[in-house]
Scaffold this motif. Structure first.
Motif, PDB file in Angstrom:
ATOM      1  N   THR A   1      11.298  11.479 -10.992  1.00  0.00           N
ATOM      2  CA  THR A   1      11.462  10.211  -9.944  1.00  0.00           C
ATOM      3  C   THR A   1      12.083   9.093 -10.596  1.00  0.00           C
ATOM      4  OG1 THR A   1       9.073  10.748  -9.394  1.00  0.00           O
ATOM      5  CG2 THR A   1       9.702   8.900  -8.868  1.00  0.00           C
TER       6      THR A   1
ATOM      7  N   ARG B   1       1.637   1.940  -3.547  1.00  0.00           N
ATOM      8  CA  ARG B   1       0.586   2.543  -4.427  1.00  0.00           C
ATOM      9  C   ARG B   1       0.283   3.993  -4.168  1.00  0.00           C
ATOM     10  NH1 ARG B   1      -3.206  -1.726  -6.341  1.00  0.00           N
ATOM     11  NH2 ARG B   1      -2.454  -3.878  -5.720  1.00  0.00           N
ATOM     12  N   GLN B   2       0.356   4.195  -2.627  1.00  0.00           N
ATOM     13  CA  GLN B   2       0.334   5.616  -2.290  1.00  0.00           C
ATOM     14  C   GLN B   2       1.376   6.614  -3.196  1.00  0.00           C
ATOM     15  OE1 GLN B   2      -2.112   6.615  -0.151  1.00  0.00           O
ATOM     16  NE2 GLN B   2      -1.460   8.831  -0.405  1.00  0.00           N
TER      17      GLN B   2
ATOM     18  N   SER C   1       0.733  -1.227  -0.226  1.00  0.00           N
ATOM     19  CA  SER C   1       0.169  -0.011  -0.169  1.00  0.00           C
ATOM     20  C   SER C   1       0.915   1.258   0.085  1.00  0.00           C
ATOM     21  CB  SER C   1      -0.958   0.152   1.108  1.00  0.00           C
ATOM     22  OG  SER C   1      -0.363  -0.606   2.351  1.00  0.00           O
ATOM     23  N   ARG C   2       2.014   1.200   0.529  1.00  0.00           N
ATOM     24  CA  ARG C   2       3.001   2.360   0.646  1.00  0.00           C
ATOM     25  C   ARG C   2       3.479   2.722  -1.049  1.00  0.00           C
ATOM     26  NH1 ARG C   2       5.454   5.478   3.317  1.00  0.00           N
ATOM     27  NH2 ARG C   2       7.528   4.834   2.459  1.00  0.00           N
TER      28      ARG C   2
ATOM     29  N   MET D   1       2.910   5.883  -5.617  1.00  0.00           N
ATOM     30  CA  MET D   1       2.692   5.726  -7.220  1.00  0.00           C
ATOM     31  C   MET D   1       1.764   6.873  -7.495  1.00  0.00           C
ATOM     32  SD  MET D   1       2.451   1.731  -7.869  1.00  0.00           S
ATOM     33  CE  MET D   1       2.697   1.944  -9.782  1.00  0.00           C
ATOM     34  N   MET D   2       0.640   7.028  -6.664  1.00  0.00           N
ATOM     35  CA  MET D   2      -0.378   8.126  -7.051  1.00  0.00           C
ATOM     36  C   MET D   2       0.319   9.606  -6.622  1.00  0.00           C
ATOM     37  SD  MET D   2      -3.989   7.645  -5.183  1.00  0.00           S
ATOM     38  CE  MET D   2      -3.752   8.642  -3.454  1.00  0.00           C
ATOM     39  N   GLU D   3       1.247   9.831  -6.190  1.00  0.00           N
ATOM     40  CA  GLU D   3       1.665  11.088  -5.718  1.00  0.00           C
ATOM     41  C   GLU D   3       2.992  11.385  -6.342  1.00  0.00           C
ATOM     42  OE1 GLU D   3       2.102  10.768  -1.565  1.00  0.00           O
ATOM     43  OE2 GLU D   3       0.078  10.945  -1.154  1.00  0.00           O
TER      44      GLU D   3
ATOM     45  N   GLU E   1       5.929  12.634  -8.715  1.00  0.00           N
ATOM     46  CA  GLU E   1       6.293  13.337  -9.527  1.00  0.00           C
ATOM     47  C   GLU E   1       6.940  13.184 -11.025  1.00  0.00           C
ATOM     48  OE1 GLU E   1       8.666  17.242  -9.097  1.00  0.00           O
ATOM     49  OE2 GLU E   1       8.739  16.460  -7.137  1.00  0.00           O
TER      50      GLU E   1
ATOM     51  N   ILE F   1       5.899   7.130 -12.503  1.00  0.00           N
ATOM     52  CA  ILE F   1       4.595   6.263 -11.737  1.00  0.00           C
ATOM     53  C   ILE F   1       5.338   4.905 -11.180  1.00  0.00           C
ATOM     54  CG2 ILE F   1       2.571   5.109 -11.893  1.00  0.00           C
ATOM     55  CD1 ILE F   1       2.048   7.986 -12.058  1.00  0.00           C
TER      56      ILE F   1
END
Ligand SMILES: *Cc1c(COP(=O)(O)O)cnc(C)c1O
Length: 345
Positions: A37, A19-20, A16-17, A22-24, A26, A238
Motif C-alpha cells: 500500500t 477508515r474502511q 469513513s471511506r 485503513m481497516m482493509e 494490505e 495502514i
C-alpha cells in the motif's frame, strides 16, 4: 465533526471511506520496501507529479528536512523565505540536524520571494562563504494567508536555479490548494522543482503522512535520511491506505473549501469592527483582525464562540487565522458569521 473547528485544516478527521480502507489495507514491512500500500501510494504520487519516485514520510516537517538534507551537505546554504515553514516553524531543523545555513529573504505579500533577493543570497565560490546549493519555495505560502504561487513564477525561480547550478525544493504542504486556485495540475505547477513535499493530513483529511517526490536518485538518498531520522515506519500501509484516498478523491474538491473561505471573508467584511481583505482569499485561509475599539478583543471573542462549539483561536491580541476544510460546510459559515455579528454588533 461535532465542533466547528476553524483553527487549521490539520484538525480534519479521516472520512469513513478512509477508515474502511485503513481497516482493509494490505501491509508489509515498509523498511524492507515490502508494504504494497505504501509502494502504491509512492508510485501514484510520483505519477501525479510527473516525477520518477515518491517516499512516504511521517509529516510535512519530516518531508522538508529529509529533502533539504538530501540536497545540502553540512556547511552549505539553503535560501528560503523569512516566514517559510521550513525556516520559521520547524524548530530550526536545517541548522540543528543538517548543519545547513538558512539564508532568509523577505516573503512578499503575494507569497513569492523576489528573484533579485534570491540572487543576492547565492554565495560566490570563496572560502569565506558557505556554498549555496538549494532554494526552497512554499506553495501555498501559509504566513501570507495561503497565497498560491503561479506556474510562471515557479518556472522563473527554476530557471534561475538551473542557471546557477542550484536545486529547487518546493514545500507544497498545500500544493493541491495552489493547483486548484491556479487552475492547473500539480505536475505543471511543480515541473521546475527537483523535489516536492506535500501533506496528506491537511485539507486532504488523511490522519497522518506526507509524500516527497523527485528523481530516482534523489529519493534513493532521501530514503536513507528518512531512516536516519527515525522515519522508517514498518506496516505504514495502514496510513498510506488513507493517503491513497486523500490523493485520488480529496484533491479536486478543495475548490469547495476555497469557496467557503471566500464566503466567510465576504460575510466578515460586512461586520462592524472586523477588518478583512476578501480579495486576498485565494485558497482556504482567511486572516482577520478586530479593530482596537471593537467590543471584544480576540481572546474574549474566542471564548464567546467556544460556547457555540466554534473553535477560532486568536494569534496576538486582535488577529485570527481561520482555515476552512472538508468538515466546514456553508451552513457552518453562516452560523459562525451570525454569531460573530451578534457578539461584535
Ligand atoms: C503544515 C505545514 C508543514 C508541515 O507539515 P506537518 O505535517 O505539520 O509537519 C510544512 N510546510 C507548510 C507550508 C505547512 O503548512
Amino acid at each position: 465533526m461535532d465542533k466547528i473547528d476553524l483553527r487549521s485544516d490539520t484538525v480534519t478527521w479521516p472520512t469513513s471511506r478512509m477508515r474502511q480502507a485503513m481497516m482493509e489495507a494490505e501491509v508489509g514491512d515498509d523498511v524492507y520496501g515490502e508494504d504494497p500500500t505504501v509502494n502504491e501510494l509512492e508510485r501514484r504520487a510520483a505519477q501525479k507529479f510527473g516525477k520518477e519516485a515518491g517516499l512516504f514520510v511521517a509529516s510535512g516537517t519530516m518531508g522538508n528536512i529529509v529533502s533539504i538534507m538530501a540536497h545540502c551537505g553540512r556547511g552549505e546554504r539553503a535560501i528560503m523565505g523569512h516566514s517559510a515553514h521550513t525556516h520559521a516553524n520547524e524548530a530550526g531543523n536545517p541548522a540543528v540536524l543538517g548543519g545547513i545555513q538558512p539564508w532568509v529573504v523577505p516573503v512578499q505579500p503575494d507569497g513569492t520571494l523576489l528573484l533579485e533577493d534570491i540572487r543576492a543570497g547565492i554565495s560566490s565560490d570563496d572560502p569565506h562563504f558557505p556554498r549555496t546549493t538549494l532554494v526552497c519555495v512554499e506553495n501555498t505560502q501559509g504566513a501570507t494567508g495561503g497565497q498560491p504561487l503561479s506556474a510562471a513564477y515557479i518556472e522563473r525561480v527554476g530557471k534561475l536555479c538551473r542557471e546557477q547550478g542550484l536545486r529547487l525544493h518546493l514545500d507544497g504542504a498545500r500544493i493541491f490548494n495552489a493547483a486548484v486556485a491556479e487552475g492547473t495540475d500539480v505536475a505543471t505547477l511543480t515541473a521546475p522543482a527537483d523535489s516536492i513535499t506535500f501533506c496528506l493530513s491537511k485539507g486532504l483529511c488523511a490522519p497522518a503522512g506526507s509524500v516527497i517526490v523527485g528523481s530516482d536518485e534523489f529519493i534513493y538518498k532521501a530514503r536513507r535520511i528518512r531512516k536516519l531520522l527515525g522515519g522508517g515506519m514498518r506496516q505504514a500501509g495502514i496510513l498510506a491506505a488513507a493517503g491513497l484516498i486523500a490523493l485520488e478523491e480529496m484533491t479536486e474538491r478543495l475548490s469547495e473549501d476555497h469557496a467557503t473561505a471566500r464566503a466567510f471573508a465576504e460575510g466578515l467584511a460586512h461586520i462592524p469592527g472586523v477588518e478583512v481583505q476578501p480579495e486576498r482569499v485565494k485558497t482556504n485561509m482567511v486572516f482577520l483582525k478586530l479593530h482596537a475599539d471593537s467590543r471584544l478583543d480576540g481572546r474574549m471573542l474566542s471564548k464567546k464562540l467556544e460556547e457555540d462549539n466554534i473553535i477560532l483561536r486568536p494569534s496576538g491580541v486582535y488577529h485570527f487565522r481561520a482555515v476552512t476544510h472538508y468538515w466546514i460546510k456553508p451552513a457552518h459559515i453562516d452560523f459562525v458569521l451570525e454569531r460573530i455579528n451578534r457578539y461584535l454588533a
